[in-house]
Every structure is written in C-alpha cells, then in structure tokens.
Design a protein around this motif. Structure first.
Motif, PDB file in Angstrom:
ATOM      1  N   GLU A  55      13.766  34.143 -35.220  1.00 33.67           N
ATOM      2  CA  GLU A  55      12.962  33.002 -34.804  1.00 33.67           C
ATOM      3  C   GLU A  55      13.551  32.256 -33.609  1.00 33.67           C
ATOM      4  OE1 GLU A  55      12.006  29.988 -37.757  1.00 33.67           O
ATOM      5  OE2 GLU A  55      10.559  31.428 -38.527  1.00 33.67           O
ATOM      6  N   GLU A  58       6.425  22.491 -42.507  1.00 37.13           N
ATOM      7  CA  GLU A  58       5.881  23.588 -41.696  1.00 37.13           C
ATOM      8  C   GLU A  58       6.174  24.929 -42.338  1.00 37.13           C
ATOM      9  OE1 GLU A  58       7.200  23.371 -37.654  1.00 37.13           O
ATOM     10  OE2 GLU A  58       6.121  21.478 -37.330  1.00 37.13           O
ATOM     11  N   ARG A  59       7.408  25.018 -42.797  1.00 39.99           N
ATOM     12  CA  ARG A  59       7.810  26.277 -43.421  1.00 39.99           C
ATOM     13  C   ARG A  59       6.951  26.553 -44.660  1.00 39.99           C
ATOM     14  NH1 ARG A  59      11.244  28.245 -47.087  1.00 39.99           N
ATOM     15  NH2 ARG A  59      11.691  26.170 -47.881  1.00 39.99           N
ATOM     16  N   ARG A  60       6.784  25.465 -45.410  1.00 34.58           N
ATOM     17  CA  ARG A  60       6.014  25.634 -46.641  1.00 34.58           C
ATOM     18  C   ARG A  60       4.585  26.060 -46.314  1.00 34.58           C
ATOM     19  NH1 ARG A  60       7.122  20.553 -49.719  1.00 34.58           N
ATOM     20  NH2 ARG A  60       9.342  21.033 -49.640  1.00 34.58           N
ATOM     21  N   GLN A  83      10.030  19.991 -40.705  1.00 36.32           N
ATOM     22  CA  GLN A  83      10.329  21.421 -40.608  1.00 36.32           C
ATOM     23  C   GLN A  83      10.043  22.119 -41.937  1.00 36.32           C
ATOM     24  OE1 GLN A  83      12.554  23.237 -37.972  1.00 36.32           O
ATOM     25  NE2 GLN A  83      11.309  21.840 -36.755  1.00 36.32           N
ATOM     26  N   GLU A  84      10.496  21.420 -42.981  1.00 35.20           N
ATOM     27  CA  GLU A  84      10.331  21.970 -44.316  1.00 35.20           C
ATOM     28  C   GLU A  84       8.847  22.176 -44.615  1.00 35.20           C
ATOM     29  OE1 GLU A  84      12.608  22.961 -46.220  1.00 35.20           O
ATOM     30  OE2 GLU A  84      11.445  23.381 -48.023  1.00 35.20           O
ATOM     31  N   GLU A 124      13.667  17.018 -40.621  1.00 36.70           N
ATOM     32  CA  GLU A 124      13.874  18.116 -41.560  1.00 36.70           C
ATOM     33  C   GLU A 124      12.693  18.246 -42.509  1.00 36.70           C
ATOM     34  OE1 GLU A 124      17.661  17.332 -43.238  1.00 36.70           O
ATOM     35  OE2 GLU A 124      18.698  18.454 -41.662  1.00 36.70           O
ATOM     36  N   ARG A 168       3.567  27.676 -43.818  1.00 41.84           N
ATOM     37  CA  ARG A 168       3.593  29.085 -43.428  1.00 41.84           C
ATOM     38  C   ARG A 168       3.608  29.982 -44.663  1.00 41.84           C
ATOM     39  NH1 ARG A 168       7.113  28.101 -39.216  1.00 41.84           N
ATOM     40  NH2 ARG A 168       8.881  28.575 -40.544  1.00 41.84           N
ATOM     41  N   GLU A 169       4.488  29.570 -45.541  1.00 35.79           N
ATOM     42  CA  GLU A 169       4.619  30.366 -46.763  1.00 35.79           C
ATOM     43  C   GLU A 169       3.322  30.362 -47.558  1.00 35.79           C
ATOM     44  OE1 GLU A 169       7.939  29.044 -48.979  1.00 35.79           O
ATOM     45  OE2 GLU A 169       9.368  29.968 -47.587  1.00 35.79           O
ATOM     46  N   ASP A 209      19.017  35.642 -35.388  1.00 30.56           N
ATOM     47  CA  ASP A 209      17.872  35.145 -36.113  1.00 30.56           C
ATOM     48  C   ASP A 209      16.628  35.405 -35.269  1.00 30.56           C
ATOM     49  OD1 ASP A 209      16.166  33.879 -37.685  1.00 30.56           O
ATOM     50  OD2 ASP A 209      17.088  31.882 -37.562  1.00 30.56           O
TER      51      ASP A 209
END
Lengths: 1049, 367
Positions: free
Chosen positions: B299, B270-272, B267-268, B264, B274-275, B297
C-alpha cells in the motif's frame, strides 16, 4: 562561427577607428606638422621657462641659449603609424627631430639636454598658440618622467567622435650625442655623488637621453614589422585592451602601448624565435604573446631585438646592464634598454597577470571573453588592501633635488616599496607602489612644484589568512648582534625581546588585538612604519581596510566575535539531543541551518541573559532585548516503518516528536522550551534554537508523486530542509577554506537589505553569488579582504550577464561535463520563454549549485527581471562610489555611509516605522529621513511592546523577565505578513530584513479593465485610502505613510 | 434605489467637506423647491457641532458623537418614513448631542473609559471605512444615475488633510442634508439630470484644483486611531497572537494527540469500510505470493523488513549491467549518430541566436 571569435570581432569594431576618422586625423596631423615646420629661426634662452630649468638644477647661463631651427624631420610615430589606435584614447605621436645645430657636443651633461629639449618645445608651443588649426595646448610628461615634457596639442576637429583627440609632440634626438658617452657606467650628472665625493654612474639618466636618440629607429622597426599584417595589428589592439583594463600594469613603470608593439614585433623576427607567424589569427597571436610574457627569461638574462650574431654586446656589457636595471630588453641598436623604467615588482606583476590570464582563458566559460577583455582589473578591485599616501610636502622627498640619476618620485616609490616589503615580510604576497606624479594640468612654467600632489597608491596582495594576520613577528636571535641592531633600528620601540613557548628567545614585534580585529594588523603595521620612517601622520596615510566595518559592528564590537560561544552552545545542544532516550526514535543527526551557524549572518545573535538553563548563574546584564532570534537546527531521526503516509499526519507526528524532545530537554538540562503548533524553540546556553525534523520519507513521497512537472510546483517542508542543510554544509566548508568569505557575505547582505531588497533576494542566493567570487575569481585571485570582496560583489551584480549565462557555483570542482551539460540544458529551458516574452524570464538569476542544478531553490520566483535590473543599477552606482572612495577618499557628501544609505524617493510610497518598536533597534543603520512626498497618515507608537527590558537583581524578577521573553517576535515581519494578506496584488513591498525603519511600496501594474472616467482623482483617493489602511494594518508600529506617486492605470 | 440610499449615507462625510456654497448650489440645482431650507439648516447645525467639538478633548468628543450617531441613525430610519419633520428632528438631535457631551465631560473626571462606548466607536469606525471604500466603487458604478457622486468623489480627495474627528462631527451634521437628498431623489426624474451633470463636472474640476492647493497648505494629517486599544490589527494583534499561540507544551501535546486519535480513527474506519465491502460480496481476493517474502508494504511502498544496504547497492549495480547496451542494434547506432548531429545542429543554431541577442545587447565595449 565561434562565439569567442564573434565577440572579439565585435570588440574590435568598437575600438577601431574607421577610415573617415583616420583621414580627419591625418589631415589634422599634417596641418600641425606644417605649422611646426614653418616656425622661423629665433634665439632661445632659459628665460622661456626659468622655473623648470631651475628645478632641473641647470644653471641659467649662456650655454642654454641656442638658435631655434625648424626640425630636421617630422613624422608620425606610435600607434597611429601602424594604424592601431584604440578608442577611447585617441592620440597621435608626432616625432619631431631636433636639429643638431641647436645642441652643443657636451649638452648631455647635467640635464642640459633636458632643459634645451624643453626650450625647443616652448618655441613650438608659442607659435602654435596663435595657429588657427589648434584649439588648445597643454603639457604632459613622457612616461611620467618629469624632465621629459611633451606638448599636447588639441587640433580643431569637427567630428564628435574625435572631440578628445590630441597630438603628442615628442622631440627626438637622433644621433645628437655619442653613444659611448652615454654608456651605463658613465656619470653624466656631476652632482650625483657618493658620500665620499666619488661620482656615481647614472644609468637612468643616460637611458633617458638614449631613449630620445633611438625613438625614431625603434619606431621604424615596429612599423616594418606591422606593415600589411592585419591580424598582428588586431592582436596589438586586443593586448592594449587587455592591458588598459589593468591599471596597475599599464603604467609608467610597467607596460605601455609602445612596448607592447615592440614585444609583438620582436616575436615576429628571428631573434624572438619567430613565435608569431603569418598564418596565425589574432587570438592565437594574443595567446602566444601572453605566454611569452609569462614565461620568458627577461629578468634572468635579458633579451635583444637583434639576433644574437648581430648584437655587438659582450657578456660583460650584458652583465653591466643586468646590474643597472631590473629588466633588460635591448633595442635594435643594442645600446639602449627599452625596459629601463620597468621595476622588478612591476614585471613580476605583469608576468603574474599574463599567466593568470592564460589559465582564465582555459577555465572560464566561453573562452573567458568577459574576464579577459571586459572586466576592469583596477587597483581597487585587484589588491586586497589599498593605501593612499599623501606625500606632498614631505620633508623626506623635498629635501633632495628633484632629479639626479632618477627622479625623486621614482626613488620614493622604491623606498616605500622596500619599507613595506621589509615591514610586512611574508604577510604580503605582493606589494605594488605607483605614484602618478605628473599633475593632470601641468604647466611647465610652474616647474615641478605641483608634482606629487596626487597621493601615492599602494596595493597589497595578502598572502594567507594565517600568515598575514598573525599577531607576533619573530625577529633575529639576540646573539646575532648585527641583525638585532638592524631589527631595532627598523622597528624602533615596537621591537621587544621575547621568550617564546618553545624556549627560544628572540627579538619580536607584537600586534596584540581582539580576534575580530585581526584584519587590522597590517594597517597598524603600515601606519607605524610610515610614522616612524616617513614621519607621516595618520591623516596622511589612508589604509582601506576597516572603512566598512561600521555597518557590521554593534556597540563598537563585531558581533561575530561571540560566534565561538554560539558554536559551543550548538555542540552542546546536539550532544544533548543525541543522548536523549525518552523519545521513541533516536536522533541520528543534528545539522545547523541558520546562517549564524556558518558565520554568514550579519548580526549573529548575542548570548541572551535570560536564555540560560535554570540553575546556571550568569551574572545578568542590566538590559536585555525582549525578543530572541531563534536559530534553525535540523534533526534527523533514525528510520522507522511506523510513520504515517499522509502529509498532514507526518507534520503532526513531527511536532509531537519535537514537543517530546523539548519536554525532556526541559526536564533534564533545565533548558526552557517555548513551542507553538508549528515550531519548537529550546533556549539554552544563552541562545534559542528552533528545532525542525527532516523526514526522508517525505522526500521520497514527493518523488513518487508523479511527473517532473509536479516536483517543480510542490516544495515540501522536507525538501526545503534538505536543501537548506546541504547549502549550509557547503557554505560551512567554504568558510573554512576562505576566512574572508564570512565578512564579505555579511557586507553583501547588509548592502542588499540596506537598499530594501530583502524580500527579493534570498540570503542563500547572496551567499552563492559571493561563493562564486571566491571559487571562480577570474581575472582576479580570490579576495582576501572584505572591502575588495565587497567591491567585486557589487561589480559582479551589476556586470554579470544574467540574461544569457547561468552562474555555476562549483564548490569542490566536482561538476563533471555531464553535470555542466545538464545545467546548460536547464538554463536553456528556462530561457526558452525569453524568445517569446523577454520580460517574463524565470528565474532571472540562474544560480546552479551542486545540490540544485535547475536553480529552483532560491531564485525561482524572485528577483524577477525588473527587480534584478534595479538591483544591478544600484550595485553599479554603489560600486562606482566605492571605487571612488578608495582611490580619492570621501568627497563632500558622498561618504562611506552613503553606500548603505538608500534614496527613499524612488518608491511610490514609503512607510516609516517607529524605530524604537523594531525588534532590534540597535541593528538600524540610519534612521530614515523624509522630507518630501505627501504624508498620508501618521500614528503613535504602541506602548505594549518594548524592544528592551530592564532586568532587576532578584531571582524572582528574573523569572518574571524570563516569561516576558519573546522568541522570534518581529513586529516588522508581522506587519509585512499582514500587508501581504490584506493587499495581495496591490503593491510590491521593499524592506530591510535586518531592521530598517522604512518600507518602500511600488504599485503593481493593474489591469486596465477597471478604468473609469474619473481617472486621476479617483485613483488618488483610492490610493490614499489604501495607504491609510496600510497604516491601520501596522498600527502601533507605523509612524507615518508618505505618498510619492499615484499609480498610473 | 436601495443602492442609492446606501451610497448616499456613505457620502455623508464627504459631501460636507465641500465648501458650503457649492453644496447649496448643488442642492439648488437638484431640487430648487425644497432643499434650500434644509441644507442651510443642516450646515449651521454642523457648524454648531463642530464648535462644540473643538472645545472638547478630541477622543472623548469622538466617542460622544459616535454614540449620538447611533441614535441619529435610528431617527433617520424614522425620518425616511416621514420626511416632513426634517428640521425639527435634526435640531433636536443636535441638542441631544450637546447633552451627551456634557454627560461625557462628567465621565471624563471618572477617567474610567466605558468599554461599551469603545466597542461602539470601533464598530462605527470600521463601518465608516467600509462606507468610504464603498463610495469610491459605488460612485463609479452609479455614475450614470446620479451626478452628485462625481462631486462626492472629487470631494473625497480633499478630505485627506482633514482631521478624522471633524469628519465624524460632520457626519452628524450632514445627516439632515442627506435625508433631504433621499427625499428628493425619489421625486426627481433621471431625465432632468442628464443636462446638469456637465455643469457640475465642470464645477468639480475647479474644485479639485482648489483642493489640491489646500492639500499643500494643510499640515494636518490623519492619525491612526486607537493604537493600543484595537485588538484586530497592528501591534496589539501581533502580541496577542504571539501569546495565544504559546499555550504551553501540555496543551499543544493534547491537541496533537487529539488529532492523531481522530486520524487513526478515520484510518481505522476506512479500513473497516474496505473490509466491509470485501465481506459483503463474501469474496476475498487471494493473491499468490511467488518467491520470497515481500519486504515492502504494497500500500505505502514502505520497507518493512530490513535489507542490508550493501546488498541493495550490489543488486542495483548488477541490474544496471544487465541493461542492453544502447548500440546493440545497428539502427540504434545510426539513430544515436543522427541525434548527435541534430544536437550539434541545434547547438549551432542556439549559438547563432545567442550571438544575435548579444549583438542586440551590445556588451562589447571595453571602456
């Protein structure tokens, strides 16, 4: 050209004699005929064959003496006369007409004709023995009728193809006697009387003489019909091939080549309704004839070769015939019944065969060529259970004369048949009794003393599981005195008066037994009846039912008998799982995956004393196995959007779920949960279950992952689970429909693993192949006994045309033509590579099932072609052995066990294991023996692992023992895994997954790149070293390693 | 030359199994000046060692020798530096071995198996095996250089029947020989050996025959060693593996939790990232959602909202109907017809091919 037509053409080429062969035949026949014609006149008396005459019951007086005169005519009859001899039985009938001067007017009485007929043949025999054109002379009987011997003459023939060719010399008696004297109602054997002394009609005896009188005429009739008619001849050949493959209808009391020819010619004439016309081709004629046999009313009213108007028989005459014979087919003279030997049951069987064949042709792929013409439908494979009865020297048969109206062997055939029919009632759908009483090397000088040495064969077709294996037979009501008397007389002490649950009181017989031994009830009934009515001992009656059960039993009991408890445990588990509330997602379904849960496991696990929940007080047994076999169970959770997307993450989440489930089961029900990072096992109710989660998203993911190629390569856990669950439910349904399916699969699996094919043939593949036997049983009916089913499995493995046809297992007949087309296309695709490289066909065994139309599930990579070939040849020899065992019994070293004993010297190297270190030593069938090959290394058994543990009495020790239990621990499997890891491409490993103590190794072909000049020696060293390492890898388990063959490089 | 040395060491055991005579011969052929004495001495020593070993309990003796071997090895290193001391040192070594064994005897009484030695032994064993396998490969590789290895290879085959312990003792004894060889090898020139190799090949052939005979006779078969002691393979390993993989639910749960947290976190992150990328530009792409709210969704393709199954099925059924019928256009019709003809034709061809295959396979004999 149609493929069926082509095949039939090729088949005909195989069986038709070519012109040069026919010429040689003709030459040989005419030289023998010349020799017979030149026999000089001479006086003959009974001294020529005193024993035969005595056995016939004819007094040796002057009446038997006559002057031999050469025959009035000699002509070729039978199949050769119409040029339709079918290989491999090449023989020519020579009809020899005995001159009238040799017989008296009243010789038709009291077997005098038969005695003189033999004496006439004796003269021919004597003069032919000195004849240079004759190689050998023997005797046989005409249609197994002892009183009508025929002379078998083997002429000198140079051609190898005709080396077995012989001439049957059949005497005929054209117009010797008055027909009216031989009419059905007359008595011509004076000794044949009723109890009160009144003489009885002798229709069989009369027909026996009439047959000889009209042989030539009927032969002429057939010849005329077949004259210049090629397709009719070909159809006759096809029918012969068809009938010959069915040994129970091509026999003395049913069909023979001559009768087939008569039927065919009947169908061409007006009286037969001109069913066959000149415009028909061979297959059409074949079908029309089968249809005629299947539907005609031969039994009800009888047929006549002559058209209605010309037949001079009145209705009363016909009725007379109907009373005397079962089946009536009058010949061209209208006074002789061609089918006088046919019995009612034989004809019923014939009819059933014919109609079944017609449906086979329609239902099978490719017109059913294999099923109709190539598959052997012999006694062993056709009937559900076979009996071999030794009646030699039986008082019941020897007490009477050999021949009266009928012969004693035929009468006992009838007696046995009616006895069984009465005893088995509706348990048996069909009972067939055949006794080939003529000895194969008969010499007429011995008379009839050697007749009936061969055992009588009885085939029983079982009607249905419930009927056939019921425990209680209900007889008549006690008020019905007459019936009760009969019942009591028949059953003897076995009959008892019983009060049933519904209040009725009736005479009955009870065959109590364990549920797993129900299939033995028929055997017990037969043995009892034969002992009572024929005074036969158990040794004289061999009933083929349970001879193979030894390999399925554990300590004298079928382990399948505990499957009830197993299913209960599974039900309990699924109930508990569904009621679980602590886990975030509810469990929506629980499905069994393990073969033990669908009755197809050879050794379903037995309740283990240490696998019960805490608090459940089961009285533990003294001894328990250390390792518990775990049963796979599939779980589905309710849907959720919160699943991760990554494959690894999915698997982790699954195990987290499983752990949670295990934990809460442990808390609530006291079940023991043993887990690793890959599997979670729950021990409850005496069994261990391995839980797996199927996640639908996993499937979809795969589908989304791009092209069709990719799906073929990757096989995800979820996909595998899905297929396994579909397979499982499909097989479960099948087991419900066919109760015999389970035992047959178990035997098949046992056979496959006993011959060390476990690593190549998946259990599920075996289940599918056996399923096919039940779903598409053509040309048989679905098997109802394990031995028959097993035999058919072996034959199927060996004969099936794996290279050119897919095996389509259609469970509920729900394949549409579109599905079949799809399967065909998949199959053709898989065989495309075959065109370039015949060795590299994958899958070699194409198994299509409703859930798997491209044969990807079980046989995608193995067996490959060469392994499949090996399997087929093993199956072939096992099938031959099994057939032989059923028909003739164990002969010397080849016993029933040999079916499961595999030769070990066929491998390049063999690893023997310590059999007391196997996880289940009790499953081992035979400890392997090794007396050849070079021992490379040997090792001691490990002391750390014991397959059994002794349980003490106390609770504490029970807890300790519980901690020692190992779930799914199998040293052999560990060893195989390590081997695979250490020697990835060195050899093929052949092993027995059910717990054999031998592992075979064969070298994989190596690339020749590494060839070195020290050749053999170096490779030998290398091999021994490799084998030593094999021993090291399995230390503690490996007993010894033996080398047979160094790999050729 | 480094390789040569290794091979030579590995060959220690194997050379020994050749009958003494040939060995001497070989030595003589190789280097008639110096080898004679050394070889003779070494072989007698080996014999001594064997005699000693026969008297002892096999296992213990083996251990003793293995220890000895380690010592010998050390000495060997020295020897290589200074080859003149040959004989003495080896002799000394053998006496040492005797001493060692005596000590071991005493140990036996105590019955406590010194773990240290065990470990050494197994190491040694492993090493021995590695060497062996190396020999066969290396032997092939080095053929051109040194004919000795032809002999070695052939010699190895004969070894099958010999007991392992014997082999070990031989190793000790032959160390001297081997050292001599090494010494020689440095001196001798390659050219000299070319002619000799033929002869020795011949000899080795004879040997092989003899040895094959010996194989049949010898009843002795190697035994798998240390069945219940070796944890790296076999039953012991499996049992240990089994135990280790079942540590209890708690630990397993913990591991999974760890994984999930890590996952997690990843994933988090990666998301960050991206953001962060999106934020860097200061722009965010705004997509216009037309119509109703999306139920999947974008994605993962996972259904987010719930949809009635019946509705979906209904929807799908309707969709199908909307598809244009295949034969809407005339040319399509014709195409379909043509393809059908083609299909039939190909089927016919296939039939023909199959028939030919069948003819080749000959499955028409009904008997």
């Amino acid at each position: 050209m149609d493929s069926l037509d082509f095949k039939v053409g090729e088949l005909l080429k195989e069986i038709i004699l070519d012109d040069s062969a026919i010429e040689t035949l003709d030459r040989a026949v005419s030289s023998v005929a010349d020799a017979i014609e030149s026999i000089p006149e001479q006086l003959v008396s009974a001294d020529a064959a005193p024993k035969f005459v005595a056995d016939l019951g004819v007094p040796t007086d002057k009446k038997l003496s006559f002057t031999f005169k050469s025959p009035e005519s000699i002509q070729v009859g039978g199949s050769h006369s119409i040029r339709s001899v079918a290989k491999p039985d090449i023989n020519v009938d020579l009809l020899v007409r005995m001159p009238k001067e040799c017989f008296h007017e009243k010789d038709y009485l009291n077997h005098r004709y038969h005695a003189k007929r033999l004496l006439y043949l004796r003269v021919i025999e004597k003069s032919l023995t000195t004849c240079p054109v004759v190689r050998k002379i023997g005797w046989s009987s005409f249609q197994n009728e002892a009183r009508k011997p025929v002379l078998i003459v083997f002429p000198v023939v140079k051609s190898a193809e005709l080396s077995d060719f012989f001439i049957r010399i059949i005497p005929t008696a054209t117009s010797l006697f008055s027909i009216s004297k031989l009419s059905l109602t007359r008595n011509n054997v004076r000794a044949f009387t009723q109890e009160c002394g009144q003489t009885q009609a002798t229709p069989k005896y009369n027909s026996s003489i009439l047959e000889d009188m009209f042989l030539e005429e009927n032969s002429e009739f057939v010849r005329k019909a077949f004259h210049e008619w090629k397709s009719l001849k070909e159809a006759l050949l096809l029918l012969k091939v068809w009938a010959r493959n069915r040994s129970s209808i091509y026999t003395h009391n049913c069909l023979n080549g001559y009768l087939i020819a008569v039927i065919l010619s009947y169908l061409t004439v007006e009286s037969g309704g001109n069913l066959i016309t000149k415009s028909m081709n061979r297959m059409q004629i074949f079908r029309v004839t089968l249809k005629f046999i299947a539907t005609s009313n031969l039994m009800g009213k009888g047929l006549c070769l002559q058209p209605r108007g010309q037949c001079n028989k009145s209705k009363e005459d016909m009725n007379q015939f109907l009373q005397s014979f079962d089946i009536i087919f009058l010949d061209s003279s209208c006074s002789f019944n061609l089918f006088f030997r046919l019995t009612r049951t034989a004809f019923e069987e014939l009819r059933d065969e014919a109609s079944w064949m017609l449906s086979s042709i329609d239902k099978c792929r490719g017109g059913g060529f294999e099923e109709v013409f190539l598959t052997k439908v012999d006694f062993t494979a056709k009937f559900d259970s076979c009996l071999r009865i030794n009646l030699k020297g039986n008082s019941k048969i020897c007490s009477s004369n050999y021949c009266m109206d009928d012969e004693c062997w035929r009468i006992s055939e009838k007696d046995v048949h009616s006895l069984l029919q009465q005893g088995l009632t509706d348990r048996a759908r069909f009972v067939r009794v055949i006794w080939r009483s003529t000895p194969s090397d008969w010499n007429v000088e011995d008379g009839f003393s050697n007749f009936g040495n061969e055992p009588m064969l009885v085939g029983v077709l079982v009607s249905s599981q419930e009927k056939s294996f019921r425990v209680v037979d209900i007889g008549p009501n006690p008020e019905n005195k007459e019936e009760v008397m009969k019942f009591r007389k028949f059953w003897g002490e076995k009959a008892e008066l019983r009060r049933f649950r519904d209040g009725t009181i009736a005479e009955s017989t009870v065959w109590e037994c364990e549920p797993w031994a129900r299939h033995l009830i028929i055997k017990r009934i037969c043995e009892y009846l034969f002992a009572k009515h024929f005074l036969l001992t158990k040794d004289d009656v061999v009933h083929i039912v349970d001879q193979l059960d030894f390999c399925l039993k554990l300590s004298g009991k079928d382990p399948e008998s505990s499957s009830g408890a197993l299913l209960e445990a599974f039900e309990l588990l699924s109930k508990r799982l569904r009621l679980l509330e602590e886990i975030p997602l509810r469990i929506s379904s629980v499905q069994p995956l393990d073969p033990a849960l669908r009755h197809t496991s050879v050794f379903p696990p037995q309740p283990h004393p240490l696998a019960y929940e805490k608090g459940v007080n089961k009285k533990p047994s003294k001894l328990a196995t250390t390792s518990i076999q775990s049963l796979d169970v599939m779980i589905q959770l309710e849907g959720s959007g919160n699943w991760p997307v990554d494959r690894v993450a999915i698997e982790k989440t699954k195990s987290a779920f499983l752990l949670k489930i295990g934990e809460s089961l442990q808390e609530h029900s006291g079940a023991l949960c043993i887990a690793t990072k890959d599997e979670v096992n729950v021990l409850m109710s005496g069994y261990s279950f391995c839980l797996r989660i199927m996640h639908e998203k996993g499937l979809n993911m795969l589908r989304n992952q791009g092209g069709s190629d990719k799906i073929k390569v990757t096989s995800s856990v979820d996909k595998e689970l899905l297929i396994r669950s579909q397979h499982s439910s499909m097989i479960n349904g099948l087991h419900g429909r066919y109760p015999t399916y389970g035992p047959v699969v178990r035997l098949a699996k046992r056979w496959v693993s006993a011959h060390l094919f476990s690593s190549f043939l998946a259990e599920e593949a075996i289940e599918l192949v056996v399923a096919y036997l039940f779903l598409k049983p053509f040309p048989f009916h679905a098997p109802c006994s394990r031995v028959t089913g097993f035999l058919r499995f072996l034959r199927m493995l060996s004969n099936y045309d794996w290279a050119f046809s897919p095996l389509i297992v259609d469970i509920n007949e729900d394949f549409t033509p579109k599905d079949e087309k799809e399967i065909d296309e998949n199959f053709m695709l898989s065989r495309k590579s075959c065109e370039e490289n015949a060795q590299n066909v994958e899958p070699a065994m194409f198994l299509a099932a409703p859930y798997d139309k491209a044969s990807e599930a079980w046989t995608r990579s193995s067996p490959n072609r060469s392994v499949l070939k090996r399997i087929s040849s093993y199956a072939q020899s096992s099938a031959d052995l099994l057939t032989n065992l059923i028909l003739h019994g164990a002969d010397g070293p080849y016993t029933w066990e040999c079916l499961f004993r595999t030769p070990l010297n066929t491998y390049d190297a063999v690893v023997l294991l310590h059999h007391n270190k196997l996880s289940n030593p009790q499953h081992l069938l035979f400890p392997a023996e090794m007396n050849c090959g070079k021992q490379v290394i040997r090792g001691k058994a490990s002391k750390d692992f014991q397959p059994y543990m002794i349980l003490g009495g106390g609770v504490q020790s029970l807890e300790d023992a519980r901690n020692k239990v190992m779930v799914n621990f199998d040293p052999t499997r560990c060893f195989l895994e390590d081997l695979k890891r250490e020697f990835p491409n060195t050899f093929k490993v052949w092993h027995d997954s059910l717990g054999g103590d031998a592992i075979g190794l064969t070298w994989e072909k190596k690339d020749s790149r590494k060839r070195s000049r020290d050749g053999e020696d170096a490779s030998r060293t290398e091999t021994t070293d490799a084998l030593k390492r094999v021993g090291e890898v399995g230390k503690g388990l490996v007993k010894s390693v033996h080398l047979f063959k160094v790999p050729r490089r | 030359m480094g390789k040569d040395k290794k091979v030579g060491k590995a060959a220690q055991g194997t050379t020994k199994s050749l009958p003494k005579l040939t060995k001497k011969k070989l030595k003589l052929e190789e280097d008639p000046d110096s080898g004679n004495q050394t070889a003779g001495g070494a072989s007698t020593e080996a014999e001594n060692n064997l005699r000693i070993l026969k008297g002892k309990k096999v296992w213990k003796a083996a251990k003793g020798t293995s220890k000895l071997l380690v010592k010998l090895r050390k000495k060997k290193l020295k020897l290589e530096e200074d080859p003149s001391f040959d004989d003495q040192t080896v002799e000394g070594a053998s006496t040492e071995a005797k001493n060692n064994l005596r000590i071991l005897k005493e140990h036996k009484k105590n019955k406590a198996k010194p773990m240290e030695k065990k470990g050494k032994l197994s190491k040694r064993k492993k090493g021995g095996e590695d060497n062996k396998s190396f020999t066969s490969n290396g032997g092939q590789h080095l053929n051109k250089d040194d004919h000795v290895f032809d002999l070695i290879n052939s010699g190895q085959t004969s070894e099958n029947g010999s007991v392992e312990v014997k082999e070990q003792s031989e190793t000790v004894g032959s160390s001297g020989v081997e050292e001599a060889c090494i010494g020689k090898r440095i001196k001798t020139k390659k050219l000299k050996r070319v002619g000799k190799s033929k002869r020795s090949d011949h000899v080795s052939e004879k040997k092989v025959q003899l040895e094959k005979l010996a194989e049949v006779d010898s009843e002795k078969v190697d035994e798998i060693s240390s069945v219940d002691e070796d944890c790296t393979r076999g039953m012991k390993k499996w049992l240990i593996n089994y135990k280790e993989s079942r540590q209890g639910l708690k630990i397993l749960q913990q591991r999974i939790d760890e994984f999930i947290t890590a996952y997690e976190a990843q994933q988090e992150q990666e998301r960050r990232e991206r953001e962060a990328i999106a934020a860097e530009g200061g722009w965010t792409v705004v997509v216009h959602h037309k119509g109703r709210k999306k139920t999947t969704d974008s994605e993962s393709g996972i259904t987010v909202g719930s949809v009635a199954q019946a509705a979906v099925l209904d929807n799908m059924a309707r969709k199908k109907n909307k598809e244009v019928a295949l034969d809407f256009y005339r040319f399509k019709k014709q195409e379909a017809q043509r393809s059908e003809v083609m299909l039939l034709q190909s089927k016919f061809e296939q039939d023909k091919k199959r028939i030919q295959q069948l003819r080749a396979a000959r499955k028409f004999r009904p008997y």
